[in-house]
Structure formats: structure tokens, C-alpha cells
Design a protein around this motif. Sequence first.
Motif, PDB file in Angstrom:
ATOM      1  N   SER A  43      65.519  24.826  35.082  1.00 18.55           N
ATOM      2  CA  SER A  43      66.376  25.631  35.936  1.00 18.55           C
ATOM      3  C   SER A  43      67.267  26.413  34.808  1.00 18.55           C
ATOM      4  O   SER A  43      67.419  27.565  35.099  1.00 18.55           O
ATOM      5  CB  SER A  43      67.434  24.735  36.471  1.00 18.55           C
ATOM      6  OG  SER A  43      66.919  24.053  37.591  1.00 18.55           O
ATOM      7  N   ASP A 168      63.701  28.420  42.236  1.00 19.76           N
ATOM      8  CA  ASP A 168      64.025  27.199  41.570  1.00 19.76           C
ATOM      9  C   ASP A 168      64.008  26.068  42.666  1.00 19.76           C
ATOM     10  O   ASP A 168      64.878  25.892  43.442  1.00 19.76           O
ATOM     11  CB  ASP A 168      65.372  27.238  40.797  1.00 19.76           C
ATOM     12  CG  ASP A 168      65.620  25.997  40.099  1.00 19.76           C
ATOM     13  OD1 ASP A 168      64.765  25.152  39.812  1.00 19.76           O
ATOM     14  OD2 ASP A 168      66.779  25.934  39.390  1.00 19.76           O
ATOM     15  N   GLU A 169      62.900  25.468  42.700  1.00 11.52           N
ATOM     16  CA  GLU A 169      62.509  24.337  43.568  1.00 11.52           C
ATOM     17  C   GLU A 169      62.917  24.824  45.050  1.00 11.52           C
ATOM     18  O   GLU A 169      63.770  23.970  45.622  1.00 11.52           O
ATOM     19  CB  GLU A 169      63.241  23.060  43.103  1.00 11.52           C
ATOM     20  CG  GLU A 169      62.904  22.798  41.975  1.00 11.52           C
ATOM     21  CD  GLU A 169      63.427  21.258  41.485  1.00 11.52           C
ATOM     22  OE1 GLU A 169      63.209  20.358  42.468  1.00 11.52           O
ATOM     23  OE2 GLU A 169      63.445  21.040  40.478  1.00 11.52           O
TER      24      GLU A 169
HETATM   25 MG    MG Z   1      66.269  22.140  37.884  1.00  9.18          MG
END
Ligand code: MG
Length: 247
Positions: A43, A168-169
Motif C-alpha cells: 500500500s 489497493d486490494e
Molecule cells: Mg495494504
Amino acid sequence: MPIISVSNLKKSYGELDVLKGISLDINKNDVVAIIGPSGSGKSTLLRSLIHLEEIDGGSIQINDEYLVEQGSYAKPQEIRQITSKMGMVFQHFDLFPHLTVSGNLEIAPKLAKKEPMDKIKARSEELLEKVGLTNWKNAYPANLSGGQKQRVAIARALMMEPEILLFDEPTSALDPELTGEVLEVMKNLAKEKMTMVVVTHEMGFALEVATKAIFMDNGEVVESGNAKALFEYPQFDRTKAFLKRSL
Ligand code: MG
Ligand code: ADP
């Protein structure tokens, strides 16, 4: 020439070295899966690319422009111009709760004041159709499922017509039965040759869609290359152990 080029990127939080000299190149039309254990710095890397984090050393180039050159940042106006080429989709959607679905899509281009309202409206309708949410344009985020919220977030990122989308995810906060509809939208973007960098635990998606994979561990890029090759023939023990746990 790469569309994103990172060299020797370093980032610490106090004593904690989170990114320890990351180098990578991403080409136009690549779909890059970034994989790795929790806490490995994925991240922080994505956030650094879009200037949500300031890095401590190294360089980031977007197209041929330096966002940071050997630790020193471009001027604020240049930073805005360089980062405007990228859109980001977060794990927790981060929609504006007081705005409708259409309102969420239209707010950023409205504030940018660079185009007439009818053009903004037309693009918002088109993108809502693309993510299958035309009938929900007047709904508020609170009334949407997680999968619908994430599709709104993707459409909202596309409103600024980015050259690169960072994820991000994007499905980690979703119930398993809702991940498919979000991955489907992402697959369609990949088919349209959108350049995408996706931090993901969805190994199936990564194998099917990614052209390139990057395995990070403990603030370093351990291994990167063709996605299928990396998944099938990992070279390093750390990659092998991670894939064994994840596949
Ligand atoms: Mg992360
Ligand atoms: P990942 O996304 O791979 O799980 P992160 O980039 O979120 O990893 O975090 C990498 C490391 O940096 C972790 O140890 C995390 O606790 C730490 N970290 C992240 N953000 C901050 C912050 N704002 N302040 C202090 N430490 C942070």
C-alpha cells in the motif's frame, strides 16, 4: 519506454524502513499484480506513486516526467499535473456518503472546472452503464452493496480519464459472493488495454488477467516478471513459500 519507472525508492516511518530501495518498471497496457504478505509495503508503494505518501529517497517517473528525482520532489503544480494521470481505487471504497452515485462521479471533474457540465454528465452516464449501475445513479452509497460501491469507486476514478489505474486490494473488504462483479469490471478494463497496477490476494484473477507480477516481502521486490512464469516457476524460497500459502 515505461509509463511508470521507480528507482531505489526508500520510505521509512520513524525507525521502521517500510520500502528499502524499490525499483520497477511498468509499461503501457501492462496489468501488474503486486502480491506479498501483509505489512510488506504494497500500500505504501501505491500511495507513494500517487503522492499520498512522501518518499525519503529515490526516483519516481510517470511517463517521462519526474514526480521525484533522487529524493527531491517536482514543484506542486507539476506534482498535480503528473499525478492527475493516475486514478486510485481503495479497499474501503471511500465514497462521499452525502452524494448520490452520480454526484460521486461528477464531483471531481466539476471541481476541476475544465469542461462543461453536459460533457461531465454524459461521461458519468456512460461510465455508470459500463459498470452496470445506470439504475442506481440517484442512490446514496449507504443503500448499495459493497460490490456496487466498489464499482462506483472504479467509475469515479475513470471520470478523470486516467492513463493508469491503481487498485489497493479492491475486493478484500467484500463478501466472497460480491468479488466476482468487481473483478469482472476490472477484467473488462484490462481487455480495453487500461494500464493497471493491482495489489491483490486474488491469485486466480492475477493468473488470469495480469501480464506481470511483482512479489514484495519486507519492503523489497523479491521477484518480478511475467505473471504466469512467476506463479508457476517462482525462483526464490520466499516467493515459493508465499505462493504455497496463497494458491
Ligand atoms: Mg495494504
Ligand atoms: P501492506 O500494504 O503490504 O500490508 P503497508 O504498506 O500498509 O503494507 O505497510 C508496511 C509497513 O508500514 C507496516 O509495518 C505498517 O505497519 C507500516 N505503516 C504503514 N503506514 C504507516 C503509518 N502511517 N505510520 C507508521 N507505520 C506505518
